[in-house]
Scaffold this motif. Structure first.
Motif, PDB file in Angstrom:
ATOM      1  N   HIS A  63       0.804  -1.228   0.000  1.00 18.81           N
ATOM      2  CA  HIS A  63       0.000   0.000   0.000  1.00 18.81           C
ATOM      3  C   HIS A  63       0.838   1.281   0.000  1.00 18.81           C
ATOM      4  O   HIS A  63       0.493   2.253  -0.645  1.00 18.81           O
ATOM      5  CB  HIS A  63      -0.931   0.014   1.216  1.00 18.81           C
ATOM      6  CG  HIS A  63      -2.114  -0.883   1.089  1.00 18.81           C
ATOM      7  ND1 HIS A  63      -1.999  -2.241   0.953  1.00 18.81           N
ATOM      8  CD2 HIS A  63      -3.435  -0.620   1.042  1.00 18.81           C
ATOM      9  CE1 HIS A  63      -3.205  -2.768   0.849  1.00 18.81           C
ATOM     10  NE2 HIS A  63      -4.108  -1.809   0.900  1.00 18.81           N
ATOM     11  N   ILE A 107       1.409  -6.396  -4.903  1.00 19.85           N
ATOM     12  CA  ILE A 107       0.132  -6.245  -4.216  1.00 19.85           C
ATOM     13  C   ILE A 107      -0.304  -7.622  -3.714  1.00 19.85           C
ATOM     14  O   ILE A 107      -0.266  -8.611  -4.454  1.00 19.85           O
ATOM     15  CB  ILE A 107      -0.955  -5.679  -5.143  1.00 19.85           C
ATOM     16  CG1 ILE A 107      -0.500  -4.365  -5.791  1.00 19.85           C
ATOM     17  CG2 ILE A 107      -2.258  -5.467  -4.387  1.00 19.85           C
ATOM     18  CD1 ILE A 107      -1.436  -3.865  -6.869  1.00 19.85           C
ATOM     19  N   HIS A 109      -2.934  -9.226  -3.326  1.00 22.69           N
ATOM     20  CA  HIS A 109      -3.895 -10.040  -4.076  1.00 22.69           C
ATOM     21  C   HIS A 109      -3.383 -10.453  -5.456  1.00 22.69           C
ATOM     22  O   HIS A 109      -4.028 -11.208  -6.172  1.00 22.69           O
ATOM     23  CB  HIS A 109      -5.226  -9.304  -4.212  1.00 22.69           C
ATOM     24  CG  HIS A 109      -5.710  -8.783  -2.915  1.00 22.69           C
ATOM     25  ND1 HIS A 109      -5.799  -9.579  -1.799  1.00 22.69           N
ATOM     26  CD2 HIS A 109      -6.089  -7.545  -2.523  1.00 22.69           C
ATOM     27  CE1 HIS A 109      -6.213  -8.837  -0.782  1.00 22.69           C
ATOM     28  NE2 HIS A 109      -6.392  -7.601  -1.198  1.00 22.69           N
ATOM     29  N   ASP A 128      -7.897  -6.576   4.266  1.00 26.42           N
ATOM     30  CA  ASP A 128      -8.079  -5.751   3.073  1.00 26.42           C
ATOM     31  C   ASP A 128      -9.332  -6.245   2.371  1.00 26.42           C
ATOM     32  O   ASP A 128      -9.474  -7.433   2.118  1.00 26.42           O
ATOM     33  CB  ASP A 128      -6.871  -5.905   2.153  1.00 26.42           C
ATOM     34  CG  ASP A 128      -6.956  -4.963   0.967  1.00 26.42           C
ATOM     35  OD1 ASP A 128      -6.268  -3.943   0.981  1.00 26.42           O
ATOM     36  OD2 ASP A 128      -7.744  -5.238   0.033  1.00 26.42           O
ATOM     37  N   HIS A 130     -10.415  -6.167  -0.572  1.00 28.50           N
ATOM     38  CA  HIS A 130     -10.354  -6.784  -1.914  1.00 28.50           C
ATOM     39  C   HIS A 130      -9.799  -8.196  -1.902  1.00 28.50           C
ATOM     40  O   HIS A 130      -9.468  -8.756  -2.951  1.00 28.50           O
ATOM     41  CB  HIS A 130      -9.615  -5.861  -2.869  1.00 28.50           C
ATOM     42  CG  HIS A 130     -10.378  -4.594  -3.062  1.00 28.50           C
ATOM     43  ND1 HIS A 130     -10.086  -3.457  -2.362  1.00 28.50           N
ATOM     44  CD2 HIS A 130     -11.484  -4.326  -3.798  1.00 28.50           C
ATOM     45  CE1 HIS A 130     -10.967  -2.520  -2.667  1.00 28.50           C
ATOM     46  NE2 HIS A 130     -11.832  -3.016  -3.533  1.00 28.50           N
ATOM     47  N   SER A 346      -3.289  -1.654 -10.018  1.00 26.96           N
ATOM     48  CA  SER A 346      -4.082  -2.088  -8.863  1.00 26.96           C
ATOM     49  C   SER A 346      -4.364  -3.585  -8.874  1.00 26.96           C
ATOM     50  O   SER A 346      -4.106  -4.270  -9.863  1.00 26.96           O
ATOM     51  CB  SER A 346      -5.414  -1.327  -8.756  1.00 26.96           C
ATOM     52  OG  SER A 346      -6.417  -1.952  -9.527  1.00 26.96           O
ATOM     53  N   CYS A 347      -4.935  -4.059  -7.740  1.00 24.12           N
ATOM     54  CA  CYS A 347      -5.256  -5.483  -7.644  1.00 24.12           C
ATOM     55  C   CYS A 347      -6.444  -5.847  -8.522  1.00 24.12           C
ATOM     56  O   CYS A 347      -6.745  -7.021  -8.711  1.00 24.12           O
ATOM     57  CB  CYS A 347      -5.512  -5.871  -6.190  1.00 24.12           C
ATOM     58  SG  CYS A 347      -6.882  -4.995  -5.428  1.00 24.12           S
ATOM     59  N   CYS A 407       0.521  -0.683  -4.844  1.00 25.72           N
ATOM     60  CA  CYS A 407      -0.866  -0.221  -4.966  1.00 25.72           C
ATOM     61  C   CYS A 407      -0.945   1.131  -5.669  1.00 25.72           C
ATOM     62  O   CYS A 407      -1.940   1.464  -6.295  1.00 25.72           O
ATOM     63  CB  CYS A 407      -1.502  -0.105  -3.588  1.00 25.72           C
ATOM     64  SG  CYS A 407      -1.725  -1.680  -2.773  1.00 25.72           S
ATOM     65  N   CYS A 410      -4.003   3.725  -6.691  1.00 19.81           N
ATOM     66  CA  CYS A 410      -5.320   3.193  -6.327  1.00 19.81           C
ATOM     67  C   CYS A 410      -5.827   3.884  -5.070  1.00 19.81           C
ATOM     68  O   CYS A 410      -7.020   4.094  -4.907  1.00 19.81           O
ATOM     69  CB  CYS A 410      -5.226   1.694  -6.090  1.00 19.81           C
ATOM     70  SG  CYS A 410      -6.728   0.997  -5.443  1.00 19.81           S
ATOM     71  N   LEU A 411      -4.893   4.223  -4.177  1.00 23.11           N
ATOM     72  CA  LEU A 411      -5.292   4.957  -2.980  1.00 23.11           C
ATOM     73  C   LEU A 411      -4.163   5.901  -2.638  1.00 23.11           C
ATOM     74  O   LEU A 411      -3.026   5.679  -3.011  1.00 23.11           O
ATOM     75  CB  LEU A 411      -5.614   4.012  -1.816  1.00 23.11           C
ATOM     76  CG  LEU A 411      -4.514   3.592  -0.855  1.00 23.11           C
ATOM     77  CD1 LEU A 411      -5.093   2.769   0.262  1.00 23.11           C
ATOM     78  CD2 LEU A 411      -3.428   2.833  -1.544  1.00 23.11           C
ATOM     79  N   ASN A 429     -10.534   0.203  -8.253  1.00 21.90           N
ATOM     80  CA  ASN A 429     -11.862  -0.279  -7.880  1.00 21.90           C
ATOM     81  C   ASN A 429     -12.707   0.703  -7.077  1.00 21.90           C
ATOM     82  O   ASN A 429     -13.845   0.419  -6.764  1.00 21.90           O
ATOM     83  CB  ASN A 429     -11.702  -1.578  -7.088  1.00 21.90           C
ATOM     84  CG  ASN A 429     -10.592  -1.448  -6.065  1.00 21.90           C
ATOM     85  OD1 ASN A 429     -10.530  -0.463  -5.334  1.00 21.90           O
ATOM     86  ND2 ASN A 429      -9.708  -2.421  -6.018  1.00 21.90           N
ATOM     87  N   ARG A 435     -10.313   9.360  -2.801  1.00 27.46           N
ATOM     88  CA  ARG A 435      -9.629   8.075  -2.800  1.00 27.46           C
ATOM     89  C   ARG A 435      -8.243   8.134  -3.460  1.00 27.46           C
ATOM     90  O   ARG A 435      -7.291   7.523  -3.010  1.00 27.46           O
ATOM     91  CB  ARG A 435     -10.503   7.041  -3.530  1.00 27.46           C
ATOM     92  CG  ARG A 435      -9.832   5.714  -3.823  1.00 27.46           C
ATOM     93  CD  ARG A 435      -9.741   4.854  -2.580  1.00 27.46           C
ATOM     94  NE  ARG A 435      -9.145   3.557  -2.907  1.00 27.46           N
ATOM     95  CZ  ARG A 435      -9.042   2.568  -2.049  1.00 27.46           C
ATOM     96  NH1 ARG A 435      -9.486   2.697  -0.826  1.00 27.46           N
ATOM     97  NH2 ARG A 435      -8.486   1.434  -2.399  1.00 27.46           N
TER      98      ARG A 435
HETATM   99  S1  SF4 Z   1      -7.654  -2.001  -3.674  1.00 30.67           S
HETATM  100 FE1  SF4 Z   1      -5.924  -0.726  -4.200  1.00 30.67          FE
HETATM  101  S2  SF4 Z   1      -4.995  -0.285  -2.228  1.00 30.67           S
HETATM  102 FE2  SF4 Z   1      -6.321  -2.049  -1.902  1.00 30.67          FE
HETATM  103  S3  SF4 Z   1      -5.000  -3.850  -2.230  1.00 30.67           S
HETATM  104 FE3  SF4 Z   1      -5.955  -3.335  -4.177  1.00 30.67          FE
HETATM  105  S4  SF4 Z   1      -4.470  -2.060  -5.218  1.00 30.67           S
HETATM  106 FE4  SF4 Z   1      -3.936  -2.054  -3.068  1.00 30.67          FE
END
Ligand code: SF4
Lengths: 470, 195
Positions: A63, A107, A109, A128, A130, A346-347, A407, A410-411, A429, A435
């Motif tokens: 992250h 990441i 995931h 998390d 996701h 991102s994931c 990440c 994404c954030l 996402n 965000r």
């Molecule tokens: S949603 Fe974004 S911040 Fe969360 S694990 Fe996936 S890539 Fe990382």
């Protein structure tokens, strides 16, 4: 008794069942990262408890980590403190960790599946939301809070109340240029951000069966955005082919035994779901969000909605607020919305297939002068694979920045942020207020639409580029 | 964790639906590695607006949050619960909560009580008219009371028992450690390890 897939996986993990209490479920794989774990390890330390099964636990740094200058110390002191805390905790409690600079870093995931750690029929948790991504393998995978992280670290179990089950039937075949991201955005727009609350979603039907594992992960990833605890897809030959030969997949006789079991992981024909939603894949088109939650999405060919379209007062207020935050006027065609930033990663969409799809659009084209575009691979392995295929060359030739794994945008927890008031097309996402950075305005899109948007300078699909080039 | 039985305090009317955890506590605050001190982070983005209700001095000492539907959606961050607790909130009332948020809350002593949307409207009206109205949330009898209004709320039995007894999760589970060991002995050999 006939059971759904989710019920089968659940029942196979019950350690203790007592009427009137939550079931105690065994957890097969516990993924941790630097953001939601420090306080959990702190709790263990305070109580003098060890990690029960460090061999079923894995830590990654994702992250907070920077995606450039990764050989230098992390500039932000708080990010650095979190990452350092994770390293100290992993070391103290004996948990394997993939730190920045390790070839397996990425990441959480993306890392689990690519190592073959995520397998059908498993229970997978992570602090998390996701974590639902791993459901693509027919695993029951869901996000947990930090106190649950501590609970799993200490006991390798979780007390949980059974979820309800919802079938999401996607029949028919997807038209050209429509992806799994469009499927899930359309599903969320249909059932709403609260529509899946209390449910485990099982994605079924011809269109789902036709998806690759990576595309299935994109769908399951966003289950949480419909409010669902988890989303899963029954394993099949595509799943087995993806897993075979991966580092942590079973080998030899174990492989045969595993596959035999995995083949039983389907919803029984006479099992019933608590709810069923159907969607015809052939009616889908590229989807994009216009508002500040993932349910506020529309086909790219549509126009920005008006508060007058609302079904009730709450929705009217929510549309009004979203339009104001997003700086949009009702009635504007989505394709006329100009963007400043494009984020591919991102994931949800940071895997090799996603990068291939984006590269195919960028190939021989240039990013519009008004746009900054970055591509961030989901893991170091994805980055190396992309480089082996020459995708990085395509990106940089088109004027796209090619980054290291994490990440990222994404954030807004690392150095990659969308500037205040700026507009982004993002393959991630979440399009919540702020965000991607304070005041950022996010449109969620597929990798193809993101790439086409970067080239066009406004929201666009690859088909629009072809049309305007001709 | 502290026991929760009956709580009386002032309430904050938050007339917003779909309050996601990014709004309750923006991601930038998640970088801290301690468990306490998140009161400044609560609704941080909204608090920059001087008109935001939490900045209204009439609501300076609130401990009960009355929110619109779908409170706590989005990211699973438990910091959202810590921020609410660190600020002084003991109870959140809403007609609908996101599952993860609700789960997180119950485990660390923040009561999320589900009431009808119509009751939320009534409560909003009461505490907007009189910010000093004393609101009582009675967990054993599952009632929220203010003035003449008496409304029931929903909370599942197990969470209610835990809150009333002030019971910690891990200790509860470890009472059954022999069952965990037994389960582990029967797991298929092919299942992966991370080493
Ligand atoms: S949603 Fe974004 S911040 Fe969360 S694990 Fe996936 S890539 Fe990382």
């Amino acid at each position: 008794m006939a059971k759904t897939l989710a019920e089968k996986v659940w029942d196979a993990h019950v350690v203790r069942r007592v009427e009137g209490e939550p079931d105690l479920l065994y957890i097969d794989l516990h993924l941790t990262h630097e953001v939601t774990s420090p306080q959990a390890f702190d709790g263990l330390r305070g109580a003098g408890r060890p990690v029960r099964r460090p061999d079923l636990t894995l830590s990654t740094e994702d992250h907070n980590v920077p995606t450039f200058d990764i050989d230098k110390p992390i500039a932000d002191p708080i990010s650095r403190a979190q990452v350092e805390a994770l390293r100290i905790n992993a070391d103290e409690f004996g948990v394997p960790i993939f730190s920045l600079g390790n070839i397996e870093q990425g990441i959480v995931h993306v890392v689990g599946p690519q190592l073959g750690l995520t397998q059908p029929g498993m229970t997978v948790v992570c602090g998390d939301s996701h974590t639902s991504t791993h459901g693509a393998f027919g695993a029951l995978a869901f996000g947990i809070g930090t106190s649950e992280v501590e609970h799993v670290l200490a006991t390798q179990t979780l007390p949980l109340k059974p979820f309800k089950t919802m079938a999401i039937e996607i029949e028919g075949t997807l038209p050209d240029g429509v992806t799994s991201k469009d499927i899930i955005l359309a599903v969320i727009a249909k059932i709403g951000t609260g529509g899946g609350q209390g449910y485990v979603l099982e994605y079924r039907g011809e269109a789902i069966r036709a998806l690759s594992m990576e595309a299935r992960m994109t769908v399951c990833n966003m289950s949480i955005e419909a409010g669902a605890r988890a989303g899963l897809i029954a394993p099949d030959q595509i799943t087995f082919d993806y897993l075979e030969g991966r580092e942590h997949a079973p080998k030899g006789a174990d492989w045969d035994a595993a596959v035999e079991y995995w083949k039983t992981l389907v919803t029984d024909d006479d099992a019933t779901f608590d709810a069923v939603v159907t969607l015809d894949a052939s009616t889908l088109s590229p989807f994009v969000t216009w508002g500040t939650n993932p349910g506020q999405g529309l086909p790219l060919s549509a126009s920005v909605p008006s508060p007058d379209d609302a079904r009730d007062e709450n929705e009217r207020v929510s549309i009004e607020r979203a339009l104001e935050y997003m700086g949009l006027t009702a009635g504007t065609p989505m394709k006329e919305i100009a963007v400043d930033t494009v984020f591919i990663g991102s994931c949800t969409n940071g895997r090799i297939e996603d990068l291939r799809e984006a590269a195919a659009v960028f190939d021989g084209r240039q990013v519009a002068e008004t746009v900054t575009a970055i591509v961030v691979p989901g893991s170091v392995r994805v980055r190396l694979q992309a480089e082996a295929e020459g995708l990085d060359k395509i990106f940089t030739a088109a004027g796209v920045e090619w980054r290291n794994a994490g990440c990222s945008m994404c954030l807004a927890m690392n150095a990659d942020k969308v500037a205040p008031g700026k507009r982004s097309a993002s393959t991630s996402n979440r399009n919540f207020e702020g965000r991607q950075g304070p005041g950022s305005r996010t449109h969620l899109v597929s990798p193809q639409v993101a790439a086409a948007t970067a080239v066009a300078g406004h929201l666009a699909s690859p088909a629009d580029l072809v049309a305007s080039n001709a | 964790m502290e026991k929760f039985t009956v709580h009386t305090g002032h309430a904050l009317p938050l007339r917003r639906s779909n309050v996601d955890t990014d709004q309750i506590i923006p991601a930038e605050y998640l970088k801290r590695i301690s468990r306490h001190g998140f009161e400044d982070a609560l609704f941080a983005a909204w608090r920059k607006d001087p008109d935001f209700i939490l900045n209204n001095s009439d609501y300076a000492d609130v401990s009960i949050l009355i929110a619109g539907p779908d409170f706590g959606t989005g990211s699973s961050r438990e910091h959202a619960v810590w921020a609410l607790q660190d600020y002084g909130f003991k109870v959140v009332l809403s007609s609908r909560f996101a599952d993860i948020f609700r789960g997180n809350s119950g485990k660390i002593g923040l009561l999320t009580a589900v009431v009808d949307e119509a009751v939320i409207e009534q409560l909003w009206a009461i505490v907007e008219a009189d910010p000093q109205a004393e609101v009582t949330v009675d967990l054993p009898s599952r009632e929220v009371r203010v003035g003449d209004l008496v409304a029931s709320f929903d909370v599942d039995d197990y969470t209610a028992w835990r809150l009333i007894e002030g019971l910690d999760d891990i200790g509860l589970t470890l009472r059954h450690e022999e069952l965990i060991t037994e389960f582990e002995a029967n797991r298929p050999a092919w299942l992966p390890t991370t080493r």
